[in-house]
Design a protein around this motif. Structure first.
Motif, mmCIF file in Angstrom:
data_model
loop_
_atom_site.group_PDB
_atom_site.id
_atom_site.type_symbol
_atom_site.label_atom_id
_atom_site.label_comp_id
_atom_site.label_asym_id
_atom_site.label_seq_id
_atom_site.Cartn_x
_atom_site.Cartn_y
_atom_site.Cartn_z
ATOM 1 N N GLN A 179 0.836 -1.209 0.000
ATOM 2 C CA GLN A 179 0.000 0.000 0.000
ATOM 3 C C GLN A 179 0.870 1.259 0.000
ATOM 4 O OE1 GLN A 179 -3.397 0.242 -0.352
ATOM 5 N NE2 GLN A 179 -2.944 2.404 -0.583
ATOM 6 N N GLN A 180 1.912 1.254 0.832
ATOM 7 C CA GLN A 180 2.811 2.413 0.862
ATOM 8 C C GLN A 180 3.501 2.607 -0.485
ATOM 9 O OE1 GLN A 180 5.557 2.052 4.113
ATOM 10 N NE2 GLN A 180 4.056 2.740 5.624
ATOM 11 N N GLU A 181 3.904 1.508 -1.084
ATOM 12 C CA GLU A 181 4.562 1.572 -2.391
ATOM 13 C C GLU A 181 3.614 2.154 -3.441
ATOM 14 O OE1 GLU A 181 6.375 -1.703 -5.396
ATOM 15 O OE2 GLU A 181 6.959 -1.903 -3.290
ATOM 16 N N GLN A 182 2.354 1.700 -3.409
ATOM 17 C CA GLN A 182 1.367 2.215 -4.361
ATOM 18 C C GLN A 182 1.082 3.699 -4.105
ATOM 19 O OE1 GLN A 182 -1.857 -0.526 -3.729
ATOM 20 N NE2 GLN A 182 -1.125 -1.964 -5.284
ATOM 21 N N ASP A 183 0.999 4.087 -2.837
ATOM 22 C CA ASP A 183 0.773 5.496 -2.500
ATOM 23 C C ASP A 183 1.931 6.363 -2.981
ATOM 24 O OD1 ASP A 183 -1.623 4.784 -1.328
ATOM 25 O OD2 ASP A 183 -0.868 4.942 0.743
ATOM 26 N N ARG A 184 3.168 5.892 -2.764
ATOM 27 C CA ARG A 184 4.347 6.640 -3.220
ATOM 28 C C ARG A 184 4.353 6.752 -4.737
ATOM 29 N NH1 ARG A 184 6.790 3.734 0.567
ATOM 30 N NH2 ARG A 184 7.584 2.236 -0.923
ATOM 31 N N ASP A 185 4.010 5.646 -5.381
ATOM 32 C CA ASP A 185 3.970 5.636 -6.846
ATOM 33 C C ASP A 185 2.960 6.666 -7.357
ATOM 34 O OD1 ASP A 185 4.604 4.773 -9.455
ATOM 35 O OD2 ASP A 185 2.874 3.424 -9.453
ATOM 36 N N MET A 186 1.781 6.680 -6.736
ATOM 37 C CA MET A 186 0.745 7.638 -7.151
ATOM 38 C C MET A 186 1.193 9.075 -6.874
ATOM 39 S SD MET A 186 -2.955 5.849 -6.366
ATOM 40 C CE MET A 186 -2.839 6.103 -4.625
ATOM 41 N N LEU A 187 1.838 9.300 -5.723
ATOM 42 C CA LEU A 187 2.330 10.639 -5.402
ATOM 43 C C LEU A 187 3.358 11.099 -6.426
ATOM 44 C CD1 LEU A 187 2.429 13.112 -3.565
ATOM 45 C CD2 LEU A 187 4.159 11.919 -2.206
ATOM 46 N N HIS A 188 4.282 10.220 -6.783
ATOM 47 C CA HIS A 188 5.300 10.602 -7.766
ATOM 48 C C HIS A 188 4.702 10.805 -9.159
ATOM 49 C CE1 HIS A 188 9.009 10.740 -5.520
ATOM 50 N NE2 HIS A 188 8.469 9.822 -4.743
ATOM 51 N N TYR A 210 -3.721 13.669 -7.787
ATOM 52 C CA TYR A 210 -3.596 12.450 -6.976
ATOM 53 C C TYR A 210 -4.934 11.721 -6.896
ATOM 54 C CZ TYR A 210 -2.337 9.366 -3.101
ATOM 55 O OH TYR A 210 -2.110 8.270 -2.319
ATOM 56 N N LEU A 211 -5.994 12.472 -6.625
ATOM 57 C CA LEU A 211 -7.318 11.856 -6.529
ATOM 58 C C LEU A 211 -7.759 11.254 -7.856
ATOM 59 C CD1 LEU A 211 -9.151 14.396 -4.197
ATOM 60 C CD2 LEU A 211 -8.350 12.090 -3.624
ATOM 61 N N THR A 212 -7.414 11.905 -8.962
ATOM 62 C CA THR A 212 -7.725 11.373 -10.284
ATOM 63 C C THR A 212 -6.997 10.046 -10.502
ATOM 64 O OG1 THR A 212 -8.020 13.604 -11.165
ATOM 65 C CG2 THR A 212 -7.615 11.848 -12.768
ATOM 66 N N ILE A 213 -5.728 10.004 -10.132
ATOM 67 C CA ILE A 213 -4.941 8.772 -10.279
ATOM 68 C C ILE A 213 -5.509 7.682 -9.372
ATOM 69 C CG2 ILE A 213 -2.684 7.717 -9.869
ATOM 70 C CD1 ILE A 213 -1.448 10.449 -10.651
ATOM 71 N N GLU A 214 -5.827 8.057 -8.133
ATOM 72 C CA GLU A 214 -6.360 7.090 -7.170
ATOM 73 C C GLU A 214 -7.702 6.530 -7.648
ATOM 74 O OE1 GLU A 214 -6.532 6.859 -2.395
ATOM 75 O OE2 GLU A 214 -7.596 8.560 -3.279
ATOM 76 N N THR A 215 -8.574 7.386 -8.148
ATOM 77 C CA THR A 215 -9.871 6.953 -8.656
ATOM 78 C C THR A 215 -9.689 6.001 -9.836
ATOM 79 O OG1 THR A 215 -10.858 9.040 -7.949
ATOM 80 C CG2 THR A 215 -12.092 7.748 -9.570
ATOM 81 N N GLY A 216 -8.753 6.328 -10.709
ATOM 82 C CA GLY A 216 -8.466 5.461 -11.864
ATOM 83 C C GLY A 216 -7.918 4.113 -11.433
ATOM 84 N N ARG A 217 -7.078 4.115 -10.410
ATOM 85 C CA ARG A 217 -6.504 2.852 -9.909
ATOM 86 C C ARG A 217 -7.599 1.986 -9.284
ATOM 87 N NH1 ARG A 217 -4.090 0.896 -4.885
ATOM 88 N NH2 ARG A 217 -4.870 2.804 -3.951
ATOM 89 N N LYS A 218 -8.451 2.608 -8.490
ATOM 90 C CA LYS A 218 -9.533 1.853 -7.842
ATOM 91 C C LYS A 218 -10.518 1.301 -8.877
ATOM 92 C CE LYS A 218 -9.277 3.970 -3.322
ATOM 93 N NZ LYS A 218 -9.922 4.818 -2.324
ATOM 94 N N ALA A 219 -10.819 2.076 -9.907
ATOM 95 C CA ALA A 219 -11.724 1.617 -10.964
ATOM 96 C C ALA A 219 -11.097 0.431 -11.703
ATOM 97 C CB ALA A 219 -12.035 2.752 -11.928
ATOM 98 N N HIS A 220 -9.763 0.499 -11.875
ATOM 99 C CA HIS A 220 -9.048 -0.572 -12.558
ATOM 100 C C HIS A 220 -9.054 -1.864 -11.732
ATOM 101 C CE1 HIS A 220 -6.212 -2.474 -15.202
ATOM 102 N NE2 HIS A 220 -5.333 -2.644 -14.221
ATOM 103 N N GLU A 221 -9.010 -1.723 -10.388
ATOM 104 C CA GLU A 221 -9.008 -2.895 -9.509
ATOM 105 C C GLU A 221 -10.359 -3.618 -9.528
ATOM 106 O OE1 GLU A 221 -7.856 -1.385 -5.700
ATOM 107 O OE2 GLU A 221 -5.742 -1.261 -6.249
#
Length: 181
Positions: A107-116, A169-180
């Motif tokens: 989870q931390q790795e994914q959060d860092r990836d999304m932040l970067h 960040y929220l756009t990326i997070e929303t896209g990741r969650k939709a993909h999951e």
């Protein structure tokens, strides 16, 4: 630095020990390239020696150092014409390590990836002001000197950059969650 300017070049080693890591962090967050950032750190310290006569001692040393770093970044961008903005997430995960269980670490790795990814999508001015204020922990007054703008302008840029970063960040997070799903 005033001692280095006066000819005591042995003090340059002390400056390097104190500032090479924060300087690397700034350059790495701006470029996302480890080797290139390491090279640019060396270039900045070389320029400190070369242009030591320009350090007046009126402002903080860090402001002067980051001003030189920005010039090195600009020169590097001109040479490469395009600087990559992608961080090596695996390398960052290795640095963190520790006693975190696998799910938390993932989870931390994914959060860092999304932040970067979000940082990489910011325009250069917004990315730069956030790196200086949040990662390098410079005061707004110092950032104003580095960027040659008013302190008020720095505050406005940080505010706008944070809002833009949150939106991306929220756009990326929303896209990741939709993909999951």
């Amino acid at each position: 630095m005033l001692q280095v300017k006066a000819g005591n070049l042995d003090k340059m080693g002390l400056l390097f020990e104190r500032y090479h890591r924060p300087l690397f962090g700034f350059l790495f967050h701006m470029t996302g390239q480890t080797e290139s950032s390491e090279d640019m750190v060396q270039t900045v310290f070389y320029r400190m020696l070369k242009y030591r006569h320009t350090f007046t001692g009126e402002g903080e040393f860090r402001s002067w150092m980051y001003h030189l770093a920005r010039n090195v970044l600009a020169d590097q961008a001109k040479q490469n014409k395009r600087v990559a903005n992608h961080a090596n997430v695996n390398e960052m995960a290795e640095r963190i390590g520790g006693g975190i269980d696998a799910d938390e670490q993932l989870q931390q790795e994914q959060d860092r990836d999304m932040l970067h990814k979000a940082l990489a999508r910011l325009n250069e001015d917004h990315r730069e002001v956030l790196i200086l204020s949040r990662f390098q922990e410079l005061k707004y007054e110092e950032i104003a000197r580095v960027l040659n703008i008013t302190e008020g302008a720095v505050k406005v840029r940080v505010y706008r950059a944070m809002n833009e970063l949150k939106r991306i960040y929220l756009t990326i997070e929303t896209g990741r969650k939709a993909h999951e799903l």
